[in-house]
Enzyme design. Structure first.
Site, PDB file in Angstrom:
ATOM      1  N   GLY A  43      30.590  22.156  62.466  1.00 40.04           N
ATOM      2  CA  GLY A  43      31.393  21.519  63.524  1.00 40.04           C
ATOM      3  C   GLY A  43      32.039  20.239  63.024  1.00 40.04           C
ATOM      4  O   GLY A  43      31.511  19.559  62.154  1.00 40.04           O
ATOM      5  N   TYR A  86      29.905 -10.951  28.048  1.00 41.24           N
ATOM      6  CA  TYR A  86      31.199 -10.269  28.183  1.00 41.24           C
ATOM      7  C   TYR A  86      32.284 -11.092  27.510  1.00 41.24           C
ATOM      8  O   TYR A  86      32.429 -12.294  27.784  1.00 41.24           O
ATOM      9  CB  TYR A  86      31.498 -10.105  29.676  1.00 41.24           C
ATOM     10  N   LYS A 105      30.513  14.945  60.615  1.00 42.22           N
ATOM     11  CA  LYS A 105      29.407  14.485  61.480  1.00 42.22           C
ATOM     12  C   LYS A 105      28.004  14.562  60.862  1.00 42.22           C
ATOM     13  O   LYS A 105      27.280  13.570  60.857  1.00 42.22           O
ATOM     14  CB  LYS A 105      29.393  15.242  62.811  1.00 42.22           C
ATOM     15  N   ASN A 151      26.109  13.208  69.053  1.00 43.04           N
ATOM     16  CA  ASN A 151      27.510  13.615  69.147  1.00 43.04           C
ATOM     17  C   ASN A 151      28.464  12.442  69.014  1.00 43.04           C
ATOM     18  O   ASN A 151      29.642  12.629  68.747  1.00 43.04           O
ATOM     19  CB  ASN A 151      27.768  14.329  70.476  1.00 43.04           C
ATOM     20  N   GLY A 162      33.019  27.891  67.474  1.00 37.30           N
ATOM     21  CA  GLY A 162      31.838  27.795  68.345  1.00 37.30           C
ATOM     22  C   GLY A 162      30.549  28.134  67.614  1.00 37.30           C
ATOM     23  O   GLY A 162      30.570  28.694  66.511  1.00 37.30           O
ATOM     24  N   ARG A 180      33.802  13.776  68.435  1.00 34.67           N
ATOM     25  CA  ARG A 180      33.344  12.660  69.255  1.00 34.67           C
ATOM     26  C   ARG A 180      32.823  11.487  68.420  1.00 34.67           C
ATOM     27  O   ARG A 180      32.641  10.384  68.921  1.00 34.67           O
ATOM     28  CB  ARG A 180      32.253  13.148  70.240  1.00 34.67           C
TER      29      ARG A 180
HETATM   30  C1  UD1 Z   1      24.987  22.691  71.624  1.00 29.30           C
HETATM   31  C2  UD1 Z   1      24.581  23.796  72.593  1.00 29.30           C
HETATM   32  C3  UD1 Z   1      23.962  23.156  73.826  1.00 29.30           C
HETATM   33  C4  UD1 Z   1      22.774  22.299  73.428  1.00 29.30           C
HETATM   34  C5  UD1 Z   1      23.164  21.277  72.344  1.00 29.30           C
HETATM   35  C6  UD1 Z   1      21.906  20.641  71.775  1.00 29.30           C
HETATM   36  C7  UD1 Z   1      26.156  25.665  72.341  1.00 29.30           C
HETATM   37  C8  UD1 Z   1      27.326  26.371  72.917  1.00 29.30           C
HETATM   38  N1  UD1 Z   1      25.739  24.577  72.977  1.00 29.30           N
HETATM   39  O1  UD1 Z   1      25.972  21.910  72.278  1.00 29.30           O
HETATM   40  O2  UD1 Z   1      23.547  24.156  74.737  1.00 29.30           O
HETATM   41  O3  UD1 Z   1      22.255  21.620  74.544  1.00 29.30           O
HETATM   42  O4  UD1 Z   1      23.831  21.926  71.259  1.00 29.30           O
HETATM   43  O5  UD1 Z   1      22.199  19.586  70.917  1.00 29.30           O
HETATM   44  O6  UD1 Z   1      25.609  26.124  71.380  1.00 29.30           O
HETATM   45  N2  UD1 Z   1      28.805  23.961  64.909  1.00 29.30           N
HETATM   46  C9  UD1 Z   1      29.281  24.797  63.921  1.00 29.30           C
HETATM   47  N3  UD1 Z   1      30.417  25.516  64.144  1.00 29.30           N
HETATM   48  C10 UD1 Z   1      31.094  25.467  65.308  1.00 29.30           C
HETATM   49  C11 UD1 Z   1      30.614  24.623  66.319  1.00 29.30           C
HETATM   50  C12 UD1 Z   1      29.457  23.900  66.094  1.00 29.30           C
HETATM   51  O7  UD1 Z   1      28.690  24.876  62.835  1.00 29.30           O
HETATM   52  O8  UD1 Z   1      32.105  26.168  65.413  1.00 29.30           O
HETATM   53  C13 UD1 Z   1      27.586  23.185  64.641  1.00 29.30           C
HETATM   54  C14 UD1 Z   1      27.826  21.679  64.677  1.00 29.30           C
HETATM   55  O9  UD1 Z   1      28.081  21.188  63.383  1.00 29.30           O
HETATM   56  C15 UD1 Z   1      26.522  21.134  65.229  1.00 29.30           C
HETATM   57  C16 UD1 Z   1      25.958  22.293  66.037  1.00 29.30           C
HETATM   58  O10 UD1 Z   1      26.660  23.450  65.658  1.00 29.30           O
HETATM   59  O11 UD1 Z   1      25.620  20.818  64.188  1.00 29.30           O
HETATM   60  C17 UD1 Z   1      26.109  22.069  67.541  1.00 29.30           C
HETATM   61  O12 UD1 Z   1      27.478  21.935  67.853  1.00 29.30           O
HETATM   62  P1  UD1 Z   1      27.992  20.903  68.921  1.00 29.30           P
HETATM   63  O13 UD1 Z   1      29.457  21.051  69.033  1.00 29.30           O
HETATM   64  O14 UD1 Z   1      27.446  19.555  68.661  1.00 29.30           O
HETATM   65  O15 UD1 Z   1      27.323  21.533  70.231  1.00 29.30           O
HETATM   66  P2  UD1 Z   1      26.909  20.788  71.550  1.00 29.30           P
HETATM   67  O16 UD1 Z   1      28.103  20.601  72.414  1.00 29.30           O
HETATM   68  O17 UD1 Z   1      26.083  19.599  71.262  1.00 29.30           O
HETATM   69 CA    CA Z   2      25.562  18.478  69.436  1.00 26.51          CA
END
Ligand code: UD1
Ligand code: CA
Length: 469
Positions: free
Chosen positions: A11, A386, A22, A227, A77, A15
């Site tokens: 991800g 030096y 991140k 985040n 996602g 934010r």
């Molecule tokens: C996610 C969960 C949420 C949970 C929270 C806990 C989902 C849809 N939601 O939300 O239910 O409460 O974590 O912290 O799963 N990432 C990828 N590829 C992507 C998107 C994200 O590798 O396409 C990775 C990010 O780097 C991160 C993790 O997945 O390490 C979570 O992604 P993030 O966007 O932070 O999800 P949250 O909105 O926090």
């Molecule tokens: Ca998260």
């Protein structure tokens, strides 16, 4: 039991408002994803796959040799992210734990409890949940009338009623590996964020009447997801408390843990006292019975037992048994301070070895030098290393004496038992038992004082003083 682990680290982290990816943001001197990986490794899974995307090269570099990688080209996602591990894991039989790379506080023990519960429940999926005082931003655990988990709803898709639920998805799950990948092929991106949510597999399992379980962990703080920068500071504060507590439990005195900043990998021996405002970074190792005085900063350095540091700054340096430094001195990379050496105030040492019992007390620069044992270096000496082009080395032998305000012009050899007279600028080697004196001879010029304007001014001042009386 065959177990696999998937770490989500692709991800973007918009934010965070950062050019740094991140999961590479640091919590107590270690990137978040390294914290996560170190705990996952304690589970000894058969394979670990980390999903990387934006800035993948940097993440790969950080975690090299500790995990396999799968690339998620577009961040569509968390469900889409996990699917990228299908090539590596898709056909495997066993249990898979999924963890996010932005939850740095999780402990391996909690993962183990989740896995044990998953097996006990013979579930196809087990969600690690927690009760959040403020659930904002997290996915909510929606349970049916019987108390079983019906689904997970993201904040942005939640009804007011769903949003009021305090039980949250920590983002950690245990799955039957095969079932996980089968379900992932059925999720869609029809939601507020147009993302493929991993969390949607829960509803899919429920529809096909496969057992979904939830394991509620006791400490919400441990599950904290980072985040933004506010959460980053909160996670750092919690991690710091944990580190400081562990050290105190192991016999280290922290005068004020609130203002003591110690990185995750730092080691400190028992009966060492650490005063307020101290910062210990990186791979620093400190022995027993040391005193680390207020406002010292020590990075990637090695201190033996019985070392005293007073308000000083050390980086990539070593101090041997019983040595001391400060106040206000600076050890730079490759400074090796021998046993019982005294480094006083306003001294800078770089790429230099200083032998047992030698004293460098005041206002001195020692760079590119090897000093033997029991040498005395006077006040205000400069090892001139030096010449504007290259660096040169100086050797000083055992029991020699370097008088104050001397310059050692490298390359230079000063033998054992040699003497440098104060105020010398030494350009030639000095043999054992010799004394070098390299300065202009003093001449006193009779009555010269009165020739200079300062004498006139003094005269005037004396006269005006007289007239006042
Ligand atoms: C996610 C969960 C949420 C949970 C929270 C806990 C989902 C849809 N939601 O939300 O239910 O409460 O974590 O912290 O799963 N990432 C990828 N590829 C992507 C998107 C994200 O590798 O396409 C990775 C990010 O780097 C991160 C993790 O997945 O390490 C979570 O992604 P993030 O966007 O932070 O999800 P949250 O909105 O926090
Ligand atoms: Ca998260």
């Amino acid at each position: 039991m065959t177990a696999y682990a998937i770490i989500l680290a692709a991800g973007q982290g918009t934010r965070m408002k950062s050019k740094l990816y991140k999961v590479l943001h640091q919590v107590c001197g270690k990137s978040m994803v390294e914290h996560v990986l170190s705990q996952v490794k304690e589970l000894e899974p058969d394979q670990i796959v980390t999903i990387v995307g934006h800035g993948s090269e940097k993440v790969k570099e950080t975690l090299a040799g500790q995990t396999e990688f799968a690339l998620q080209k577009e961040q569509l996602g968390t469900g889409h992210a996990v699917l990228q591990a299908e090539k590596i894991l898709g056909q495997k039989q066993g249990l898979t734990i999924v963890v996010c790379g932005d939850t740095p506080l999780f402990k391996a023990a909690t993962f183990k409890q989740l896995m044990a519960y998953h097996q006990k429940k013979r579930a196809v999926a087990t969600i690690l949940t927690a009760a959040a005082p403020d659930p904002t931003g997290y996915g909510r655990i929606i349970r049916d009338q019987t108390g079983d988990v019906a689904k997970i709803v993201e904040q942005k898709d939640a009804t007011t009623q769903e949003a009021a639920v305090h039980e949250i998805n920590t983002g950690v799950y245990c799955f039957d590996n095969r079932a996980l990948f089968q379900a992932l092929h059925q999720i869609t991106n029809q939601n507020a964020q147009h993302e493929y949510y991993l969390t949607d597999v829960i509803e899919i399992f429920n529809r096909s009447k496969q057992t979904v379980a939830a394991y509620k962990m006791a400490d919400f703080n441990e599950s904290m997801g980072v985040n933004d920068r506010v959460a980053l500071a909160q996670a750092t504060a919690l991690m710091r408390q944990r580190i400081n507590r562990r050290l105190m439990e192991n016999g280290v005195t922290l005068i004020d843990p609130q203002t003591t900043y110690i990185d995750a990998d730092v080691q400190v021996g028992a009966d060492t006292v650490i005063e307020p405002g101290v910062v210990l970074r990186g791979q620093t190792v400190i022995g027993r019975d040391c005193l680390i005085g207020a406002h010292s900063q020590i990075s990637d350095s090695l201190l033996a037992d019985h070392v005293t540091v007073t308000a000083s700054y050390l980086e990539k340096a070593q101090m041997d048994y019983g040595s001391d430094i400060g106040p206000y001195s600076h050890l730079r990379p490759q400074a090796k301070i021998g046993p019982a050496v005294h480094i006083g105030n306003f001294v800078e040492v770089k790429k230099a070895q200083i032998g047992k019992g030698t004293k460098v007390g005041h206002l001195t620069y020692v760079g590119d030098a090897t000093l033997g044992q029991h040498i005395n270096v006077g006040c205000g000496c400069v090892f001139v290393n030096y010449d504007g082009v290259g660096k040169h080395h100086t050797n000083v032998g055992d029991y020699s004496f370097i008088g104050s305000a001397s310059n050692m012009i490298a390359p230079l050899e000063i033998a054992d038992h040699a003497y440098v007279a104060a105020g010398s600028t030494v350009t030639d080697d000095v043999a054992a038992h010799d004394m070098a004196i390299a300065r202009g001879r003093q001449v006193n010029k009779k009555g010269y004082y009165d020739r200079y304007p300062v004498a006139q001014a003094a005269k005037k001042a004396a006269e005006s003083e007289k007239s006042k009386k």
